[in-house]
Design an enzyme around this catalytic site. Structure first.
Site, PDB file in Angstrom:
ATOM      1  N   ARG A 232       0.858  -1.181   0.000  1.00  0.00           N
ATOM      2  CA  ARG A 232       0.000   0.000   0.000  1.00  0.00           C
ATOM      3  C   ARG A 232       0.899   1.236   0.000  1.00  0.00           C
ATOM      4  O   ARG A 232       1.967   1.232   0.632  1.00  0.00           O
ATOM      5  CB  ARG A 232      -0.874   0.029   1.260  1.00  0.00           C
ATOM      6  N   GLU A 261      -3.437   7.811  -4.022  1.00  0.00           N
ATOM      7  CA  GLU A 261      -3.869   7.374  -5.362  1.00  0.00           C
ATOM      8  C   GLU A 261      -5.165   8.066  -5.761  1.00  0.00           C
ATOM      9  O   GLU A 261      -6.037   8.246  -4.910  1.00  0.00           O
ATOM     10  CB  GLU A 261      -4.092   5.857  -5.351  1.00  0.00           C
ATOM     11  N   HIS A 279      -1.545   0.808  -9.765  1.00  0.00           N
ATOM     12  CA  HIS A 279      -2.182  -0.152  -8.836  1.00  0.00           C
ATOM     13  C   HIS A 279      -2.880  -1.291  -9.607  1.00  0.00           C
ATOM     14  O   HIS A 279      -4.109  -1.377  -9.604  1.00  0.00           O
ATOM     15  CB  HIS A 279      -3.179   0.562  -7.915  1.00  0.00           C
TER      16      HIS A 279
HETATM   17  C1  8YV Z   1      -7.287  -3.934  -5.985  1.00  0.00           C
HETATM   18  C2  8YV Z   1      -5.897  -4.703  -3.929  1.00  0.00           C
HETATM   19  O1  8YV Z   1      -6.666  -2.763  -6.126  1.00  0.00           O
HETATM   20  O2  8YV Z   1      -6.632  -6.797  -3.175  1.00  0.00           O
HETATM   21  C3  8YV Z   1      -6.156  -5.716  -2.874  1.00  0.00           C
HETATM   22  O3  8YV Z   1      -5.884  -5.425  -1.697  1.00  0.00           O
HETATM   23  O4  8YV Z   1      -5.242  -3.736  -3.711  1.00  0.00           O
HETATM   24  C4  8YV Z   1      -6.443  -4.946  -5.314  1.00  0.00           C
HETATM   25  O5  8YV Z   1      -6.966  -6.156  -5.537  1.00  0.00           O
HETATM   26  C5  8YV Z   1      -8.712  -3.667  -5.743  1.00  0.00           C
HETATM   27  O6  8YV Z   1      -9.278  -3.965  -4.548  1.00  0.00           O
HETATM   28  C6  8YV Z   1      -9.569  -3.941  -6.915  1.00  0.00           C
HETATM   29  O7  8YV Z   1     -10.514  -2.966  -7.088  1.00  0.00           O
END
Ligand code: 8YV
Length: 313
Positions: A232, A261, A279
């Site tokens: 992150r 972001e 991302h």
């Molecule tokens: C995606 C993510 O960015 O799973 C996670 O923690 O960061 C990613 O899978 C997201 O949630 C998809 O919209």
């Protein structure tokens, strides 16, 4: 199940949206001109929330939804969900672990190769016609470099396994030493960074791990070291990262995530030792479909009073 109200927080996947729409009374928060009024107006029918890595059920949303029973997240990271509040109120939380591990680990290796072998810069060199005017410079070897991993969970282990195939010695930092691995453990991130050439962030974001990669860690990684962040954005002190790269105190960075972001510090745009991705760790057709099925499967299980597929709370 027609009348069950499900609130989707932001658009994340059109297949998921269709599947939710087919089964539930789907409220799409992003379509509402006035979000607080929209939530208030439907609060009595919303029993589930679907969020992702960028939008989760925070304390304010949970308080505003008195009939909320479950939060089903389209992500493995749950830092945007107030887990303590969910526990307190008996709200179930599900997420999408395991199914995305391979993609994220693949991308981490891709970033290492892209930074060290300057893949993006080489591509630009060819496209701009510069190759016709001279030879491309030499880059840095990846195979055999020591890879240090912050967080040896599912994703960290998958990165380690892949890097081992490139003959990279592996070391790691985590809160406690793991008894079931032969990888070298360092009890602090600074020690890990001092003893590796590529540092990978692969731990969950919590209050403890916010800015786990700070100035001291970057200095320890050094002018030849490379930072890879597939965790992150807030794991890394971003202004410090920008200075370390500009001043040459850090050798390079491969980033898939950022502190704010989709804002990315513009100072990074001109640096050739940096590879910037939007991302996309889990962003493959295959994985996003399985993640979507898991989000829906968890909701179905919950509303049929069956065991949840991937419960967290
Ligand atoms: C995606 C993510 O960015 O799973 C996670 O923690 O960061 C990613 O899978 C997201 O949630 C998809 O919209």
């Amino acid at each position: 199940m027609e009348s069950i109200g499900v609130l989707m927080l932001i658009p994340m996947n059109s297949y998921l949206e269709q599947e939710l729409q087919r089964r539930y009374n789907l409220f799409k928060l992003w379509t509402a001109p006035q979000k607080p009024q929209f939530i208030k107006g439907h609060a009595n029918s919303i029993r589930a929330v679907v969020g992702n890595a960028s939008a989760g059920a925070d304390a304010e949303l949970i308080e505003a939804l008195p009939r909320l029973e479950i939060v089903s997240s389209f992500s493995v990271g749950v830092d945007k969900i107030d887990l303590a509040k969910c526990r307190e109120k008996g709200i179930r939380v599900t997420y999408t672990p395991d199914v995305l591990t391979e993609d994220v680990a693949d991308l981490a290796i891709g970033l290492m190769l892209a930074v060290l072998r300057r893949l993006c810069e080489s591509d630009r060199y060819v496209r701009s016609g510069k190759w016709k005017k001279g030879d491309y410079k030499l880059t840095t070897k990846f195979s055999g470099k020591t890879v240090g991993i912050i967080g040896l969970g599912r994703i960290g282990m998958a990165v380690a396994k892949r890097a081992e195939a490139f003959n990279c010695p592996i070391c790691y930092y985590s809160r406690t030493e793991k008894s079931d691995t032969k990888y070298k453990y360092y009890p602090s991130v600074v020690e890990l960074a001092s003893n590796c050439q590529i540092l990978v962030v692969a731990c969950p974001l919590t209050e403890e791990t916010r800015h786990i990669v700070n100035r001291e860690v970057m200095n320890a990684l050094g002018p030849k070291g490379v930072l890879i962040n597939i965790g992150r954005g807030p794991h890394v002190d971003e202004p410090e990262l920008v200075s370390a790269l500009i001043e040459g105190r850090l050798g390079g960075a491969g980033l898939d995530v950022y502190e704010h972001e989709p804002e990315v510090p513009e100072e990074l745009f001109g640096l050739e030792n940096v590879v910037l991705l939007p991302h996309v760790g889990t962003a493959t057709v295959e994985t996003r479909k399985v993640m979507a099925d898991l989000v829906v499967g968890n909701l179905e299980a919950h509303f049929l009073n069956k065991p949840l597929l991937t419960p967290l709370v």
